[in-house]
Design an enzyme around this catalytic site. Structure first.
Site, PDB file in Angstrom:
ATOM      1  N   CYS A   1       0.852  -1.188   0.000  1.00 48.62           N
ATOM      2  CA  CYS A   1       0.000   0.000   0.000  1.00 48.62           C
ATOM      3  C   CYS A   1       0.887   1.236   0.000  1.00 48.62           C
ATOM      4  O   CYS A   1       1.820   1.332   0.811  1.00 48.62           O
ATOM      5  CB  CYS A   1      -0.915   0.010   1.221  1.00 48.62           C
TER       6      CYS A   1
ATOM      7  N   CYS B   1      -0.498   3.941  -7.088  1.00 44.58           N
ATOM      8  CA  CYS B   1      -1.264   2.897  -6.398  1.00 44.58           C
ATOM      9  C   CYS B   1      -0.716   1.516  -6.745  1.00 44.58           C
ATOM     10  O   CYS B   1      -0.405   1.216  -7.907  1.00 44.58           O
ATOM     11  CB  CYS B   1      -2.736   3.002  -6.796  1.00 44.58           C
TER      12      CYS B   1
END
Length: 480
Positions: free
Chosen positions: A289, A408
């Site tokens: 993440c 991302c």
């Protein structure tokens, strides 16, 4: 060169300095080997403004190879006797490491500045166990932005390289008028193709004595969050061309990562996860993440291997290869996600959220991409056209965009489609991991061979909670 070109320009391996330095604890040193120890001093201003490298920064230890037996051939323009120079470079490096053994003075990585030093990179990797970067790892990084990734994303959009390298002779690819301007006319004369020389017996003997080392393995810290990763996602084992080992941090939820703060208990588990991965032999650690960038300082302090918690670590290396007026498009899951990370990104990646060179755009409104926020399976084929259209719309609006970074960790599946549609280089979490792994990986094209075991190519399936004890599983929220 950057003012003229529309493609990345990287005139020195020193462009890798910012990303390498960001991956290690600030107390740790980077050894820079160059042809001559004094050669970088006159380039101080250029290196600082163009590479982000400060010659006088005491984190970088600069040593020249000018006094090593046989290396004077470089200055004379003669063939370098690699069998003579290689053991001398290894010995000099090992002696330097011996004088920097303490934690506060420890050398964590090696950067080869001179373009004639890459032949010794594998020998240094094998002897020191440290990551080694050079002008070839830099070139590989920039080319990876343009290259089809065969493991995921769209296929058959790029012709395969035939593996044939055309011979080059000094003075080729010049028109006659330009060839006449060459100062060294003697070297420009056509020469017969050189025959490959067999390795000396002494060198072959040393190869036999080597004990093969483990193939490089990537360590991935996982959130306590379960979802079905697509091929190309950082949590999909098939996204890599090397071994990968996952370790969940019990209690480290997406919300906690987004806030950039861990409870004391979770922080202890985070540290334990890093130590566990290192004990298993990983040679680089990342997270699944981008918000984990907030924990980069803690991870670097604990780990002895490079740590790269976000694809944004690549931003200085990408931006330095383009003109200061060129722009870089950054696609993220949500356009507001980078703002809370402003201070962390600036201090640890050299990336300024407010710098107008970076055009930040979220994918939250792309049809089907909302599955990411919901923790559901993303239908990549259905989402791909929307991602491409979003990027193309920005490029049409801003023709000065020269490259794309996917922030991302769930965006790499769209990298190939973006490369094909836009013609621009695209970097993501996987190219970031590849860059760091390349510094520990045997380069089969040159240098020392047979010092590292080959990866068996087998991808092991991972289920959230694997590699945890029963007690650790009981502390997790999403582990079944």
């Amino acid at each position: 060169a950057r003012k003229i070109a529309t493609k990345p320009v990287f005139m020195s391996s020193m462009v890798q300095c910012p990303i390498i330095a960001a991956a290690f604890d600030p107390k740790e040193k980077i050894l820079v080997l160059t042809a001559n120890g004094l050669s970088l001093k006159p380039q101080k201003e250029v290196l600082l403004s163009s590479c982000g490298f400060d010659v006088e920064d005491d984190r970088f230890l600069i040593y020249g190879c000018q006094d090593l037996p046989g290396f004077d051939a470089v200055e004379k323009g003669l063939a370098v006797p690699i069998d003579v120079v290689q053991p001398a470079i290894v010995k000099m490096t090992m002696d330097i490491l011996q004088t920097h053994k303490s934690r506060k003075n420890k050398i964590a990585g090696i950067l080869l500045e001179c373009t004639e030093l890459p032949p010794y990179a594998d020998a240094l990797r094998a002897s020191t166990g440290l990551p080694v970067w050079d002008c070839i790892t830099a070139a590989d990084f920039y080319v990876s932005g343009f290259k089809d990734n065969p493991r995921y994303g769209i296929n058959d959009w790029q012709a395969e390289w035939d593996q044939e390298q055309a011979e080059y002779h000094f003075g080729e690819n010049l028109v006659e008028k330009d060839r006449e301007q060459i100062l060294n006319q003697e070297q420009a004369k056509p020469k017969a193709k050189a025959k490959a020389k067999a390795k000396s017996k002494a060198h072959a003997y040393k190869l036999k004595k080597l004990v093969k080392q483990q193939a490089p393995t990537l360590g991935v810290l996982r959130l306590d969050y379960n979802y079905p990763p697509a091929a190309g996602d950082i949590d999909c084992p098939g996204s890599y061309e090397y071994e990968v080992l996952f370790r969940c941090v019990p209690g480290l939820t997406f919300e906690m990562a987004q806030a950039g703060m861990m409870t004391y208990a979770v922080q202890q588990r985070f540290v334990a996860a890093i130590k566990w991965l290192e004990a298993k032999g990983v040679c680089g650690i990342t997270g699944d993440c981008g918000f984990m960038m907030a924990f980069q300082p803690l991870a670097r302090d604990v780990a002895s291997v490079p740590v790269f918690m976000s694809a944004m670590m690549q931003s200085p290396m990408v931006s330095v290869s383009f003109d200061k007026y060129d722009k870089i498009l950054i696609l993220t899951a949500n356009s507001d996600t980078l703002k809370p990370q402003k201070e962390t990104l600036l201090s640890h990646c050299g990336f300024d959220v407010d710098d107008d060179r970076f055009v930040i755009e979220g994918c939250q409104d792309v049809q089907g991409f909302d599955a990411v926020a919901k923790g559901q399976k993303v239908h990549v084929e259905a989402v791909t056209p929307g991602i491409v259209e979003l990027a193309q719309r920005h490029i049409d609006k801003c023709p000065d965009i020269r490259a794309i970074i996917l922030e991302c960790t769930e965006l790499p599946p769209y990298a190939d489609a973006l490369r094909m549609a836009t013609g621009l280089p695209v970097w993501d979490a996987i190219t970031c991991a590849d860059f760091f792994i390349s510094a520990r990986k045997d380069n089969p094209r040159f240098g020392l061979n047979q010092w590292q075991n080959d990866w068996d190519g087998v991808v092991e399936e991972y289920k959230l909670g694997n590699n945890l004890s029963d007690l650790e599983k009981s502390e997790a929220k999403f582990v079944c």
